[in-house]
Design a protein around this motif. Structure first.
Motif, PDB file in Angstrom:
ATOM      1  N   ARG A 330       0.818  -1.199   0.000  1.00 28.03           N
ATOM      2  CA  ARG A 330       0.000   0.000   0.000  1.00 28.03           C
ATOM      3  C   ARG A 330       0.864   1.266   0.000  1.00 28.03           C
ATOM      4  NH1 ARG A 330      -1.551  -3.971   3.472  1.00 28.03           N
ATOM      5  NH2 ARG A 330       0.198  -3.258   4.742  1.00 28.03           N
ATOM      6  N   PRO A 331       0.335   2.377  -0.527  1.00 23.37           N
ATOM      7  CA  PRO A 331       0.995   3.667  -0.320  1.00 23.37           C
ATOM      8  C   PRO A 331       1.097   3.948   1.185  1.00 23.37           C
ATOM      9  CG  PRO A 331      -0.673   3.853  -2.031  1.00 23.37           C
ATOM     10  CD  PRO A 331      -0.851   2.494  -1.417  1.00 23.37           C
ATOM     11  N   GLY A 332       2.243   4.391   1.617  1.00 20.63           N
ATOM     12  CA  GLY A 332       2.483   4.629   3.033  1.00 20.63           C
ATOM     13  C   GLY A 332       3.269   3.521   3.702  1.00 20.63           C
ATOM     14  N   ASP A 333       3.333   2.339   3.075  1.00 20.84           N
ATOM     15  CA  ASP A 333       4.138   1.253   3.624  1.00 20.84           C
ATOM     16  C   ASP A 333       5.620   1.633   3.616  1.00 20.84           C
ATOM     17  OD1 ASP A 333       1.854  -0.226   3.861  1.00 20.84           O
ATOM     18  OD2 ASP A 333       2.374  -1.728   2.350  1.00 20.84           O
ATOM     19  N   ILE A 334       6.364   1.016   4.516  1.00 16.40           N
ATOM     20  CA  ILE A 334       7.822   1.145   4.503  1.00 16.40           C
ATOM     21  C   ILE A 334       8.406  -0.258   4.411  1.00 16.40           C
ATOM     22  CG2 ILE A 334       9.877   1.822   5.814  1.00 16.40           C
ATOM     23  CD1 ILE A 334       8.261   4.099   7.007  1.00 16.40           C
ATOM     24  N   VAL A 335       9.291  -0.448   3.449  1.00 17.07           N
ATOM     25  CA  VAL A 335       9.909  -1.763   3.259  1.00 17.07           C
ATOM     26  C   VAL A 335      11.424  -1.631   3.396  1.00 17.07           C
ATOM     27  CG1 VAL A 335       8.072  -2.648   1.796  1.00 17.07           C
ATOM     28  CG2 VAL A 335      10.001  -1.481   0.734  1.00 17.07           C
ATOM     29  N   LYS A 336      12.010  -2.686   3.935  1.00 16.43           N
ATOM     30  CA  LYS A 336      13.467  -2.735   4.073  1.00 16.43           C
ATOM     31  C   LYS A 336      14.042  -3.532   2.921  1.00 16.43           C
ATOM     32  CE  LYS A 336      17.145  -3.844   7.384  1.00 16.43           C
ATOM     33  NZ  LYS A 336      17.446  -4.411   8.716  1.00 16.43           N
ATOM     34  N   THR A 337      14.909  -2.913   2.155  1.00 17.33           N
ATOM     35  CA  THR A 337      15.484  -3.548   0.974  1.00 17.33           C
ATOM     36  C   THR A 337      16.606  -4.515   1.363  1.00 17.33           C
ATOM     37  OG1 THR A 337      17.189  -1.868   0.630  1.00 17.33           O
ATOM     38  CG2 THR A 337      15.014  -1.456  -0.349  1.00 17.33           C
ATOM     39  N   MET A 338      17.064  -5.294   0.408  1.00 24.21           N
ATOM     40  CA  MET A 338      18.158  -6.232   0.639  1.00 24.21           C
ATOM     41  C   MET A 338      19.430  -5.515   1.077  1.00 24.21           C
ATOM     42  SD  MET A 338      19.680  -9.045  -2.031  1.00 24.21           S
ATOM     43  CE  MET A 338      21.014 -10.152  -1.571  1.00 24.21           C
TER      44      MET A 338
END
Length: 497
Positions: A330-338
């Motif tokens: 969703r817009p607003g999510d925060i994801v941690k990349t590799m």
């Protein structure tokens, strides 16, 4: 369909090459005839009457069963003044030639158009361009049509002046035939509908390519492996479809050394709805082409293997779908990349950069000498460069120039755009390290800036945005930039500087 190179002398002496002939005259009253064939007085009169008194550009006439010249067909086309014949005019002429052959149902023809002098171009260039245009125009994608499209052309003889090095030029012809085969494979893959061409389908095609070619190794990174690697940006895009696959093709052309390969990374979104940031329904069918970067990598690996280039290349096909589901990101999510960097999701339709950033991080396990990513990444690239130029952004002037050199050699155009720190401000986030979309200005550049955050210091990186060049206005794949990057790799393998 076979293309042969024939000397002018051989053509004039061997009647077998003269069943059907395609010739030309220049548009002026004091014309000179390029070949003995059209020095016949009867034909001269027809040329004057039908061509020179007609003001249409590229007007042509077709003469049948000319017994005294032992010709089944003679096609003559009127050209502009020979002193002004440039690349553009030559390409238009070759397109006219092949379309006339298709329309007249001729199956074998000798073409004299290659004798026309083109400003600052040699036979090497003319053979490449002529063959590419011919193959492009006879290519048909009719897999899903009840009645297949039939083109009867079996053989085309390109006539060259007698003083050429025919062994060298035949090697060029063989090279371009392999490359056009690779382009057609790329087109076939890209033109498929998404209900057939999904990530698993492309992965199986990669596996098949490896099984049929011993110098190509295949590896698959599935969802479980991605999770263990921490490829959360990549995985977030696939949450609505749950079918991410990263297929890896390794070509080892340097048998004794597989260090520092060039890595090609292709965006392979087999269908892109935009996710929760849903796209407009207008032309959404074109989103099957969002995997053209991955399809290009597939075609390039095929080509360099057939060409047996002395170079090591790894192709990464980053495959997924961007669909809508209750599990979609969703817009607003925060994801941690590799890489460990965090990304704030502003728009789920800016998904390509998310799968690419983790793919770039993964590529460092191969210790690459150059990283090249290829993606239908931004609509902004179409607005700024149209459908003729692919966008080129890089942190390395030398390799950028090498791409431009290859582009000029084979007429697959690129335009370099700037990479400057000022644009980084647009993708800085208040709550994460970066965000996946800027403020709407210079979108092609900010998308590249996003990817540049995942390029390690002293790495060489090239980004190609093919949003405007991967497919045409008829919604058919162009196969670009297979030829461009294959030529770049050919030059690299020869250490051309």
């Amino acid at each position: 369909m076979k293309i042969n190179l024939i000397s002018n002398k051989e053509f004039n002496e061997n009647i077998n090459y003269r069943k059907s002939v395609f010739s030309y005259v220049f548009d002026n009253e004091n014309f000179e005839y390029n070949n003995k064939l059209i020095c016949n007085e009867y034909i001269k009169k027809i040329i004057k009457k039908e061509l020179f008194y007609n003001k249409l550009k590229y007007k042509n006439i077709i003469l049948y069963d000319i017994n005294d010249l032992k010709l089944d067909n003679l096609i003559i086309i009127k050209c502009i003044n020979n002193l002004e014949f440039d690349d553009y005019e030559y390409k238009i002429l070759i397109k006219k030639f092949i379309n006339i052959l298709i329309d007249t149902n001729i199956n074998e023809c000798s073409c004299l158009l290659t004798l026309i002098p083109v400003i600052n171009r040699d036979y090497n260039w003319k053979i490449r361009i002529t063959t590419k245009i011919i193959k492009d125009n006879i290519y048909k994608f009719d897999r899903f049509k009840k009645d297949n499209i039939k083109i009867n052309i079996k053989k085309i003889n390109l006539i060259l002046s007698d003083d050429n090095d025919f062994e060298y030029l035949n090697n060029i012809l063989n090279e371009i035939n392999i490359i056009t085969d690779a382009i057609n494979l790329t087109k076939n893959l890209s033109n498929l509908p998404s209900n057939i061409c999904n990530p698993l389908y492309i992965s199986e095609k990669c596996k098949e390519l490896s099984l049929n070619n011993r110098d190509i190794l295949y590896e698959n990174i599935d969802k479980k492996k991605m999770e263990s690697l921490g490829m959360n940006a990549y995985l977030s895009v696939s949450m609505g479809s749950n079918n991410p696959i990263m297929s890896i093709l390794k070509y080892n052309g340097c048998k004794n050394n597989f260090k520092n390969p060039i890595v090609l990374i292709g965006k392979g979104i087999t269908f892109d709805t935009g996710g929760i940031s849903l796209k407009n329904s207008y032309n959404m069918d074109e989103m099957k082409f969002d995997m053209c970067g991955a399809a290009s990598v597939y075609g390039i690996i095929y080509a360099i293997n057939k060409l047996k280039l002395n170079i090591n290349v790894i192709g990464i096909l980053s495959l997924s779908e961007n669909l809508i589901d209750k599990k979609s990101y969703r817009p607003g999510d925060i994801v941690k990349t590799m890489s460990g960097k965090t990304v704030e999701i502003i728009n789920t339709d800016a998904e390509g950069r998310l799968i690419l950033c983790d793919s770039i991080t993964y590529s460092y396990k191969f210790n690459p000498s150059i990283i090249i990513d290829i993606a239908t990444l931004t609509g902004a690239c179409i607005i700024s460069l149209g459908n003729n130029f692919s966008g080129l952004i890089s942190n390395n002037d030398f390799e950028s120039n090498e791409i431009i050199v290859a582009s000029n050699e084979i007429d697959d155009k690129v335009w370099r755009l700037p990479l400057i720190k000022d644009n980084q401000n647009q993708i800085n986030s208040n709550i994460a390290d970066i965000k996946n979309l800027g403020d709407g200005k210079c979108g092609t550049i900010t998308a590249a800036c996003f990817l540049f955050n995942f390029i390690k210091k002293n790495s060489i990186w090239i980004h190609l945005d093919i949003a405007g060049t991967a497919y045409d206005e008829n919604k058919k794949s162009t196969g670009r930039p297979v030829y461009l990057l294959t030529q770049f790799l050919i030059n690299k393998s020869k250490n051309i500087r």
